[in-house]
Design a protein around this motif. Structure first.
Motif: not given
Ligand code: ZN
Length: 613
Positions: A178-179, A182, A205, A601
């Motif tokens: 996920h990171e 980004h 996201e 988050r």
């Molecule tokens: Zn994120």
């Protein structure tokens, strides 16, 4: 005369483009017979320096909270040299061995980068100038993980879980992917971190979650584990029934199953995207509710649309490739089908980014981009019917494709007729921003270059991809960007409608600064004057992406008009969110947005209604 030395085994290995490496399949809470489920993945072969440090990634095991450096880690050169405890998934060893943590993080970042480069058919530089992304596996003592363009890297936190155990975010497959996503999305579309509209805020996201989840699902080890369920994992007879491969059953076993396994301790960091999106029932009205205008929740709609489309394609594939009344299916084959579809879908969505407009993305644009990108390389969709499944799923959530192409395919429309090519050199256009700018300039009327807006070609990138049927697709992807600062009068002239209340604020600002100038002495009146020029203007952004074919002819043109009616919606959104202020641009806001999002988050994932980036 020197004789050539025969190739020994080691140099053959060194020449293969990829090598295997052991990682945690999902996260340490996903276990089989009390051992962590591990996987072996392929990463590009390279000779790592201590750190590990390679050609695109540098692991810096520095803990900024405790100000401790955990040293440079020397990684095993092959799976045969790894400690046996790693692949065995011994929880004690995996959780305390920081050398393994460094390997896990390095491998998943490299795998994700390689995944993007494979899909796009080119190298992808990071969004900053340096070649190596810095990665801190134990960067902060915090229930958080984030990408920071300023720090040129990824920071993974660790924290005390509810059970008292230490939880490491760097050991979670989907968090690392996920990171990294980004960082890669920021490299490909640098304006997507700017506030623009609810969809764009949610896309960073949602897209990062989708790539992370598909990456987890593309490992047959994980899928098989989920399909077998808790009670049957030890059984020798490994089949699933016809009922177990229905859409509803796969949704339950795979999506909910994974969400359950992901473990409560990490829920804060990951914002429960899978759990929440799996629970949602498709409803085209949800997207207009206040709750789903908030970026995280809206991102879940994107995740839900992609993941439920995935489940539909998977169930269909398994049932259709079996015999008509087949009652049971070998679990390994069902898992392999699921993993293959997840992988194909990840490729589709990564390729889609090249076909997305440079600014003001909406989910319908993302869908049209995905349908176009996929069609270009995989025209025959009959094997998995992925495009059909994606389209149906997005429409069920209220996001039809933005393209209104007559054939109803949802792909982008062809470019305008009559573009002029006679003054440019295509060889140069493949890599030269000035040459592309000349092409745009020569066609400025047709390509909507607006008077009074500043235009810049952001990037020109070649792309070479091979379809699953073996043919090569060569393209050049160019992005250009337009920015204008307009006064209220100029906006009116350009037919851009700003919210009335905002226009009143501008008028008041101008009035009060005029009074200030009058009251000020001669010395600083000049400086005051200059800032006032900015104070009554509003920044507007637009631009387009151009896709050239191998002969230098434009195949697609995906524009966002800097003075178009999309700007009305954008200004309204920014005003309502409290982001729009006279005289202010949005680049200032870019810096902290993602890390702030992740903090929110972690700590208030359900109450971040008034997210200010
Ligand atoms: Zn994120």
């Amino acid at each position: 005369m020197a004789t050539q030395k025969p190739l020994n085994n080691e140099s053959v290995v060194a020449r293969t483009p990829t090598r295997q490496i052991t990682v945690v399949a999902q996260d340490p809470s996903v276990r089989r017979d009390s051992k962590i489920v591990m996987a072996r993945i392929d990463v590009p072969t390279e000779d790592l320096a201590a750190g590990p440090m390679g050609y695109r990634v540098q692991v810096v095991d520095f803990d900024a909270t405790r100000r401790v450096f955990h040293g440079e880690h020397d990684l095993p050169t092959s799976v045969d040299h790894e400690p046996k405890t790693w692949h065995a998934g011994d929880p004690q060893k995996i959780e305390t061995d920081f050398r393994f943590h460094a390997q896990n993080t390095y491998a998943l970042v490299m795998k994700t980068l390689a995944r993007f480069e494979f899909a796009l058919g080119r190298r992808i530089p990071w969004s900053f100038r340096t070649h190596q992304l810095k990665v801190a596996p134990h960067g902060v003592a915090d229930a958080n993980a984030f990408y920071s363009p300023e720090a040129e890297g990824l920071v993974f936190g660790y924290f005390e879980g509810a059970s008292g155990d230490r939880v490491f975010t760097c050991l979670s497959h989907d968090i690392v992917v996920h990171e990294t996503t980004h960082a890669l999305l920021d490299a490909l579309r640098e304006r997507y971190m700017d506030p623009s509209n609810p969809d764009q805020a949610a896309f960073h996201e949602g897209f990062s979650d989708v790539i992370a989840l598909l990456s987890v699902f593309s490992q047959p080890e994980v899928v098989e584990h989920l399909l077998l369920g808790e009670h049957k994992r030890g059984a020798t007879e490994r089949f699933v029934t016809r009922a177990q491969v229905s859409v509803a059953a796969l949704r339950k076993s795979a999506l909910f199953g994974l969400a359950d396994q992901m473990g409560g301790e990490l829920e804060g960091v990951r914002g429960k995207p899978l759990r929440q999106s799996a629970e949602l029932q498709a409803d085209p009205k949800l997207k207009d509710t206040d709750e789903f205008l908030e970026p995280h929740r809206r991102g879940e709609l994107f995740v839900a649309a992609v993941m439920l489309g995935f489940i539909n394609a998977w169930s269909r594939r398994v049932l259709e490739s079996g015999l008509e009344n087949q009652k049971a299916f070998p679990v390994r084959r069902v898992a392999q089908d699921g993993a293959d579809i997840a992988d194909t879908l990840a490729t589709m969505w990564i390729r889609a980014v090249d076909y997305m407009p440079p600014v003001h993305l909406r989910f319908g644009d993302a869908l049209s981009a995905a349908l176009t990108a996929d069609w270009e390389v995989r025209p025959d969709d009959s094997r998995y019917e992925l495009r059909k499944c994606m389209r149906n799923s997005f429409e069920a959530w209220g996001f039809p494709p933005s393209s209104k192409r007559e054939d109803g395919s949802g792909r982008w429309e062809p470019p305008p007729d009559g573009l002029k090519y006679d003054r440019v050199r295509f060889e140069s256009m493949k890599s030269d921003r000035d040459e592309v700018f000349r092409f745009i300039w020569d066609n400025r009327d047709k390509l909507q270059l607006r008077d009074g807006a500043y235009t810049e070609v952001l990037s020109v990138r070649p792309s070479t991809r091979i379809g699953i049927d073996g043919f090569v697709v060569r393209e050049t992807v160019a992005q250009y960007y337009q920015v204008a600062r307009l006064t209220p009068g100029e906006m009116k002239e350009a037919k851009v409608k700003a919210p009335a209340e905002y226009l009143r604020t501008i008028a008041q600002t101008v009035k009060s600064s005029a009074a200030a100038i009058e009251g000020a002495g001669d010395d600083d009146s000049h400086a005051q004057d200059l800032s006032d020029v900015e104070a009554d203007t509003t920044p507007l952004y637009g631009g387009a992406v151009l896709i050239f074919n191998e002969y230098g002819i434009v195949k697609y043109w995906v524009p966002n008009d800097v003075f178009g009616k999309d700007q009305n919606e954008r200004l309204k959104y920014l005003w309502e969110e409290g982001i729009l202020q006279p005289g202010r641009g949005s680049t200032r806001l870019r810096a902290t947005r993602l890390s702030t999002l992740h903090r929110l988050r972690a700590f208030h994932s359900r109450v971040a209604q008034k997210d200010r980036w």
